[in-house]
Write a protein that holds these residues in place. Sequence first.
Motif, mmCIF file in Angstrom:
data_model
loop_
_atom_site.group_PDB
_atom_site.id
_atom_site.type_symbol
_atom_site.label_atom_id
_atom_site.label_comp_id
_atom_site.label_asym_id
_atom_site.label_seq_id
_atom_site.Cartn_x
_atom_site.Cartn_y
_atom_site.Cartn_z
ATOM 1 N N GLY A 182 2.714 5.944 -2.582
ATOM 2 C CA GLY A 182 3.850 6.865 -2.592
ATOM 3 C C GLY A 182 4.105 7.537 -1.252
ATOM 4 O O GLY A 182 4.522 8.698 -1.197
ATOM 5 N N ILE A 183 3.842 6.808 -0.164
ATOM 6 C CA ILE A 183 4.070 7.336 1.185
ATOM 7 C C ILE A 183 4.912 6.335 1.975
ATOM 8 O O ILE A 183 4.917 5.145 1.651
ATOM 9 C CB ILE A 183 2.737 7.607 1.928
ATOM 10 C CG1 ILE A 183 1.849 6.347 1.931
ATOM 11 C CG2 ILE A 183 2.002 8.778 1.293
ATOM 12 C CD1 ILE A 183 0.551 6.501 2.690
ATOM 13 N N PRO A 184 5.632 6.788 3.001
ATOM 14 C CA PRO A 184 6.457 5.862 3.776
ATOM 15 C C PRO A 184 5.639 4.938 4.669
ATOM 16 O O PRO A 184 4.607 5.336 5.213
ATOM 17 C CB PRO A 184 7.350 6.789 4.607
ATOM 18 C CG PRO A 184 6.594 8.062 4.717
ATOM 19 C CD PRO A 184 5.839 8.191 3.418
ATOM 20 N N HIS A 185 6.118 3.720 4.799
ATOM 21 C CA HIS A 185 5.541 2.728 5.709
ATOM 22 C C HIS A 185 6.286 2.857 7.036
ATOM 23 O O HIS A 185 7.487 2.626 7.107
ATOM 24 C CB HIS A 185 5.725 1.329 5.108
ATOM 25 C CG HIS A 185 5.442 0.212 6.059
ATOM 26 N ND1 HIS A 185 6.032 -1.035 5.934
ATOM 27 C CD2 HIS A 185 4.643 0.132 7.158
ATOM 28 C CE1 HIS A 185 5.600 -1.830 6.907
ATOM 29 N NE2 HIS A 185 4.766 -1.140 7.661
ATOM 30 N N ILE A 186 5.580 3.260 8.070
ATOM 31 C CA ILE A 186 6.197 3.457 9.383
ATOM 32 C C ILE A 186 5.682 2.370 10.321
ATOM 33 O O ILE A 186 4.519 2.381 10.722
ATOM 34 C CB ILE A 186 5.862 4.851 9.950
ATOM 35 C CG1 ILE A 186 6.350 5.942 8.990
ATOM 36 C CG2 ILE A 186 6.477 5.029 11.333
ATOM 37 C CD1 ILE A 186 5.969 7.363 9.414
ATOM 38 N N SER A 187 6.548 1.404 10.645
ATOM 39 C CA SER A 187 6.146 0.315 11.528
ATOM 40 C C SER A 187 6.835 0.452 12.883
ATOM 41 O O SER A 187 7.971 0.933 12.971
ATOM 42 C CB SER A 187 6.492 -1.041 10.914
ATOM 43 O OG SER A 187 7.862 -1.348 11.083
ATOM 44 N N THR A 188 6.149 0.017 13.922
ATOM 45 C CA THR A 188 6.706 0.094 15.275
ATOM 46 C C THR A 188 8.004 -0.694 15.363
ATOM 47 O O THR A 188 8.979 -0.242 15.963
ATOM 48 C CB THR A 188 5.703 -0.457 16.305
ATOM 49 O OG1 THR A 188 4.464 0.228 16.141
ATOM 50 C CG2 THR A 188 6.188 -0.239 17.721
ATOM 51 N N GLY A 189 8.020 -1.876 14.759
ATOM 52 C CA GLY A 189 9.231 -2.701 14.794
ATOM 53 C C GLY A 189 10.425 -1.984 14.196
ATOM 54 O O GLY A 189 11.522 -1.990 14.767
ATOM 55 N N LEU A 232 0.823 -1.205 0.000
ATOM 56 C CA LEU A 232 0.000 0.000 0.000
ATOM 57 C C LEU A 232 0.858 1.256 0.000
ATOM 58 O O LEU A 232 0.581 2.217 -0.724
ATOM 59 C CB LEU A 232 -0.940 0.000 1.205
ATOM 60 C CG LEU A 232 -2.067 -1.041 1.173
ATOM 61 C CD1 LEU A 232 -2.763 -1.104 2.528
ATOM 62 C CD2 LEU A 232 -3.066 -0.708 0.075
ATOM 63 N N ALA A 233 1.908 1.253 0.827
ATOM 64 C CA ALA A 233 2.791 2.421 0.898
ATOM 65 C C ALA A 233 3.433 2.695 -0.464
ATOM 66 O O ALA A 233 3.537 3.846 -0.902
ATOM 67 C CB ALA A 233 3.861 2.205 1.962
ATOM 68 N N LYS A 234 3.844 1.620 -1.131
ATOM 69 C CA LYS A 234 4.455 1.780 -2.461
ATOM 70 C C LYS A 234 3.442 2.320 -3.461
ATOM 71 O O LYS A 234 3.732 3.248 -4.227
ATOM 72 C CB LYS A 234 5.002 0.431 -2.939
ATOM 73 C CG LYS A 234 5.715 0.506 -4.280
ATOM 74 C CD LYS A 234 6.294 -0.848 -4.670
ATOM 75 C CE LYS A 234 7.013 -0.760 -6.016
ATOM 76 N NZ LYS A 234 7.582 -2.078 -6.421
ATOM 77 N N ASN A 235 2.239 1.756 -3.452
ATOM 78 C CA ASN A 235 1.202 2.201 -4.388
ATOM 79 C C ASN A 235 0.772 3.639 -4.144
ATOM 80 O O ASN A 235 0.425 4.366 -5.080
ATOM 81 C CB ASN A 235 -0.030 1.289 -4.284
ATOM 82 C CG ASN A 235 0.180 -0.063 -4.936
ATOM 83 O OD1 ASN A 235 1.014 -0.208 -5.814
ATOM 84 N ND2 ASN A 235 -0.570 -1.066 -4.503
#
Length: 220
Positions: free
Chosen positions: A25-32, A20-23
Amino acid sequence: MRIVLVGPPGAGKGTQAAFLAKNLGIPHISTGDLFRANISQGTELGKQAKAYMDAGKLVPDEVTIGMAKDRMEQPDAANGFLLDGFPRNVSQAEALDEMLKAEAMKLDAVLDLEVPEDEVVKRIAGRRICRNDSSHVFHVTYKQPKQEGVCDVCAGELYQRDDDSEETVRTRLEVYHTQTEPIIDYYARQGLVVTISALGKVEEVTGRAMEALKSKVGDK
């Protein structure tokens, strides 16, 4: 677009978040990723988190919130982000709202990945990991090795991790229901939640999610 992704363990949040982040165009911010980055970089928040983790204690909300705030203030997140694993409870959700309000921003949607509990148990408890390389992952139902108990890639032994046992999975689900699921109601009261089924092939779920987000917030 500013999105929060929620769903029980085993719903495929990490996989869907990356697509989804790639589609979008936004960063994927994960807690890990936040924890690993702060600890490896030796930031003050990372040191605090490591001290709690080394002591076998839960990292306090304020430390997690601080890491999330720092990350969301990075230039690549100026036009949006997809949060995965944060907020984890209502207190963190309230803190996120305050952070965004201070910057005259708000969330656009909360995407809830819905999976029946028995399917979650089946997905996680059926995983088998290679002892030689943990990136080699198989499944007793969905991705069977050619030879039972043997990795197709390197012939290493396949095993079930302790935290993938059915008992542990059901405990994790109980924690999710108690701590994280209430944020769905919290955001529903703001009219932000869109729920989709996370059953099916990865690309099918991604397509379903993209359509749901588009119908919710348009072409933002």
